[in-house]
Motif scaffolding. Sequence first.
Motif, short mmCIF file in Angstrom:
data_model
loop_
_atom_site.label_atom_id
_atom_site.label_comp_id
_atom_site.label_asym_id
_atom_site.label_seq_id
_atom_site.Cartn_x
_atom_site.Cartn_y
_atom_site.Cartn_z
N ARG A 147 8.37 11.94 0.89
CA ARG A 147 7.97 11.21 2.09
C ARG A 147 7.34 9.86 1.75
NH1 ARG A 147 9.90 15.13 3.27
NH2 ARG A 147 11.71 13.66 3.27
N GLY A 148 6.68 9.86 0.52
CA GLY A 148 6.24 8.34 0.28
C GLY A 148 7.35 7.48 0.08
N ALA A 149 8.40 7.95 -0.62
CA ALA A 149 9.61 6.94 -0.91
C ALA A 149 10.32 6.70 0.62
CB ALA A 149 10.67 7.65 -1.72
N GLU A 150 10.33 7.70 1.46
CA GLU A 150 10.86 7.32 2.71
C GLU A 150 10.11 6.35 3.46
OE1 GLU A 150 11.14 10.97 4.92
OE2 GLU A 150 12.34 10.39 6.52
N MET A 151 8.93 6.30 3.35
CA MET A 151 8.19 5.65 4.00
C MET A 151 8.28 4.00 3.69
SD MET A 151 5.56 4.89 6.39
CE MET A 151 4.39 6.13 6.41
N VAL A 152 8.41 3.94 2.34
CA VAL A 152 8.88 2.56 1.84
C VAL A 152 9.99 2.13 2.11
CG1 VAL A 152 9.14 1.31 -0.33
CG2 VAL A 152 7.25 2.86 -0.16
N PRO A 157 12.91 8.71 13.62
CA PRO A 157 13.32 9.90 13.00
C PRO A 157 12.18 10.55 11.87
CG PRO A 157 14.78 8.56 12.10
CD PRO A 157 13.98 7.75 13.27
N TRP A 158 11.34 9.67 11.55
CA TRP A 158 10.32 9.92 10.49
C TRP A 158 9.40 10.73 10.57
CZ3 TRP A 158 11.37 4.76 12.42
CH2 TRP A 158 12.26 3.98 11.86
N THR A 159 8.62 10.35 11.50
CA THR A 159 7.30 11.29 11.73
C THR A 159 6.41 11.69 10.28
OG1 THR A 159 8.53 13.42 11.97
CG2 THR A 159 8.21 12.24 13.77
N ILE A 160 6.46 10.58 9.48
CA ILE A 160 6.00 10.99 8.27
C ILE A 160 4.69 11.49 8.25
CG2 ILE A 160 5.57 10.00 5.91
CD1 ILE A 160 8.18 8.15 6.34
N ARG A 161 3.83 10.89 8.75
CA ARG A 161 2.36 11.38 8.99
C ARG A 161 2.07 12.82 9.26
NH1 ARG A 161 -2.47 8.91 12.61
NH2 ARG A 161 -4.24 8.94 11.01
N ALA A 162 2.79 13.36 10.28
CA ALA A 162 2.62 14.68 10.71
C ALA A 162 3.33 15.68 9.67
CB ALA A 162 3.66 15.02 12.11
N ARG A 163 4.17 14.93 8.78
CA ARG A 163 4.89 15.96 7.61
C ARG A 163 4.34 15.88 6.57
NH1 ARG A 163 10.68 12.99 7.69
NH2 ARG A 163 11.31 14.79 6.58
N LEU A 164 3.46 15.04 6.46
CA LEU A 164 2.72 14.52 5.22
C LEU A 164 1.25 15.07 5.25
CD1 LEU A 164 3.38 13.50 2.33
CD2 LEU A 164 2.80 11.12 3.22
N ARG A 184 0.83 -1.17 0.29
CA ARG A 184 0.00 0.03 0.04
C ARG A 184 0.95 1.28 -0.14
NH1 ARG A 184 -4.49 -1.38 -2.27
NH2 ARG A 184 -5.58 -3.08 -0.81
N TYR A 185 1.82 1.15 0.86
CA TYR A 185 2.91 2.32 0.60
C TYR A 185 3.45 2.40 -0.49
CZ TYR A 185 2.38 3.32 5.96
OH TYR A 185 2.01 3.60 6.99
N GLU A 186 3.59 1.49 -1.05
CA GLU A 186 4.57 1.57 -2.50
C GLU A 186 3.48 2.28 -3.50
OE1 GLU A 186 7.59 -2.44 -2.17
OE2 GLU A 186 5.67 -2.68 -3.10
N VAL A 187 2.40 1.77 -3.39
CA VAL A 187 1.06 2.50 -4.32
C VAL A 187 1.17 4.00 -4.14
CG1 VAL A 187 -1.17 2.83 -4.72
CG2 VAL A 187 -0.57 0.50 -4.32
N PHE A 188 1.12 4.41 -2.88
CA PHE A 188 1.12 5.79 -2.44
C PHE A 188 2.55 6.31 -2.93
CE2 PHE A 188 2.83 9.26 0.27
CZ PHE A 188 1.80 10.33 -0.11
N ASP A 205 15.56 -4.18 3.29
CA ASP A 205 16.89 -3.71 2.83
C ASP A 205 17.02 -2.16 2.93
OD1 ASP A 205 14.75 -3.21 1.01
OD2 ASP A 205 15.93 -3.93 -0.57
N GLY A 206 16.03 -1.62 3.75
CA GLY A 206 15.93 -0.10 3.95
C GLY A 206 16.22 -0.16 5.52
N ASP A 207 15.24 0.86 6.01
CA ASP A 207 15.69 0.89 7.67
C ASP A 207 14.81 -0.25 8.35
OD1 ASP A 207 16.45 3.43 7.07
OD2 ASP A 207 14.52 4.39 7.18
N GLY A 208 14.00 -1.05 7.66
CA GLY A 208 13.80 -2.38 8.35
C GLY A 208 12.86 -2.47 9.23
#
Lengths: 434, 365
Positions: B179-184, B97-104, B41-45, B190-193
Amino acid sequence: MNERPVGALRRLLTAAREPVDAAGLAAFRVLFGLLCTVSAVRFVARGWVESIYLQPEFHFRYAGFSWIPEPSEAGLYALFGAMALAGLGIASGVLYRLSAAVWLGAFVWVELLEEATYLNHYYLMTLLGVLVLALPLHRGPRLPAWMGWLLRGQIAIVYVFAGLAKLTPDWLAGEPLHTWLRPMGDIPVLGPLLVLPGTAVAMAWAGTLYDLSIPLLLSARRTRALGFAAVVAFHVATWLLFPIGVFPWLMIAASTLFFAPSWPRRLLGARWDRVAWRGAAPGPRPPLGPALAAGWLLLQVVLPLRHLGLPGDVAWTGRGFRFSWRVMLVEKTGLVEFRLVDRASGATRRVSPRADLTPQQYKMLCTEQELIAEYARHLAAEERAAGRDVAVYADALISLNGRPRARAVDPSVDLSVPAHALPDHWIPAPYSEP
Amino acid sequence: MRLAALVALAALAAGCPTASEGPDVALPVLEGLGEGVIVPRYEVFETEMAEAAAAIAAFCDAPEQGTLDAARDALGEAHVAWKRSDVIPFGPARDLPWTIRARLDLWPVRADNVQELLDSGEPVTPEALNTTLNAAKGLPAIAWLLWSEDDSLAAFTDPDDGARRCEVTAALADDAAARGAEMVVAWQPDGDGWLSEFVAPPGPLAEFENSYEVVAELVNRMIFTVENARLLKMARPAGLEDGSVPEPDQLEARWGGGSLAAIKSNLDGVADVFHGRWSEADVPGIITLVGDDRRDQLASDFDATFFAGMAALDAIPAPLAVAIVDHPDSVDAAVSALFDLQAVLQADLAQALGVTVRFNDTDGD
């Protein structure tokens, strides 16, 4: 009048007044007092004074006790401090009556502040607190036999009614134990056993048998050791598996009441006599003592049975559920919202109570019809204070012991009216009542 | 201490060989949901947002009604894709360190903050946007820029301010795509895991102690997603909670008319977790953890109330901003219909899985 019963009663009264070794009663006093202290300290240490009594802006109150004054923050902490000290007073026997009175007064005061925190073991501690206050357990070395009978009878009533309450189709089929054990599957080694389909049923039957048999096992000398071992094993197991506070330790302590009266002396020798009492036992007690004790026990038998005179299944309606030793018998979850209809304008608004309550209050509200009605009256009172006259209706769905949710309160009944004028708003249980 | 004692007790009972090898039935479900639903789902976003950013860049390159409409459509699709993951507001969505929802996705939009960013003339490079107020960026801010003016095209082509508006809008879109890419990346092994926190608790961050905690988190989030859809996103802006006048500006996705689509996407996200639904490749959902005796009934009740709720949402004349003013009864009916769905989750599912319902994050509002 038949002479045989009269004679038997006389013999019973004579035996009741017979002084017996009070060492065991003193030991119970010490254990009870220490538990009172531990309970008070634990309550404060866990931050429950703050989260249960200080943070909420609204408190559910027992019917008839809404007048109980709410202490300030300092007052509340003082009450818990007093309970902790009074527990030590009870345990040591120093200022015994004052300590017992202070503990009981403070404990009951705090308990009456919030109905949503009702626990059977708090109720038991209250009852035992009354008995500890009434009986001179700080005196020795001998006290009338009826005092020990009274305390034993109180504990036996708890076990027997807890056992009788388990004789329901739900419990004997393993609910709600099965629901509670299911999340424990990943506990090392034991987890997979706990979630096996038959485990909950086996535990349920064992629990029923345990409750019904423990008073007998503890009372008979030949089976007492077995009974005590069962008490310790059962309550340690429940302490490990379920969050039930000091209850297991209270019941283990109370089981010592069934021991031979002199058991502490056998264990500690003459040292016990030096520390157990704070004065000689009083002279012959007034003859009313055994009668009052019998009356107390009769009341304790009647109270748990009151649900038989109330409509509906007690597990669903909650009517007569409290003060009845119906321990761990139900798992209820639910959802409730209110509709406020302005009687003048007809305007409607929704109220979701979650934001104004603690999680514990919200959980209890969502599953208890009485609390739903009480909260509706609170909403109506708030509106009245703001100059609005509203009718309050509830949408309430409750799931009991794994059954699909069902409507629990008649959504067409205005719950804003005073409790005594409230029409029957319970919807009957969605299953064949036992 | 209690667990330690239980482990000690368990150790004493370790002579029973059948008891020590029990599989954790929740782990395959979490693995399926993590790898088969949440990350896809995040990849779709990520994809949709990248396309929206490209469409906005194309609009800025050639500002005309056709490219504006394309940019708006693309942003709308990205928004719907994002809202499907509202049911997973934890992990990188919430945590440092992400807090993606608040930033997005800080909504409702704080128009003053976005206007200040426009007026400031400050650079809107990726580095600069890192320190920009969350209230001035993200999807709501982009939607406000694309829709809030009576004549949006004129606003973007205005000789004085149009270029700045385009620059900011495109930069915010690029930031959202990042941010979308950061979330994935945050979730991928193989990313932040973060995926391992979810599918193999306790993970390196010890976010959850065990699989039961993850399941409990999911069930609570499903409940709160439905509750927020009902109360926060409909009843409150419609004035149904306090009896006040409707406030369209308090709606989610007020600009662009995507409020109802966002709510439906929220509910689809709940159904994803419940059923383990993901396009062709279904995975076991939360419902598979329910005992045999209750599973079919619960699944049936969920579906019935879910579709009734969706039908009630369909019955609201779009956009929601108008409906809460002109058709409040239809909004109230949808709030009521979704009450039944919430009850299935809060009363039946929570009990079937032995989950305690906690606080909704929005309760303090």
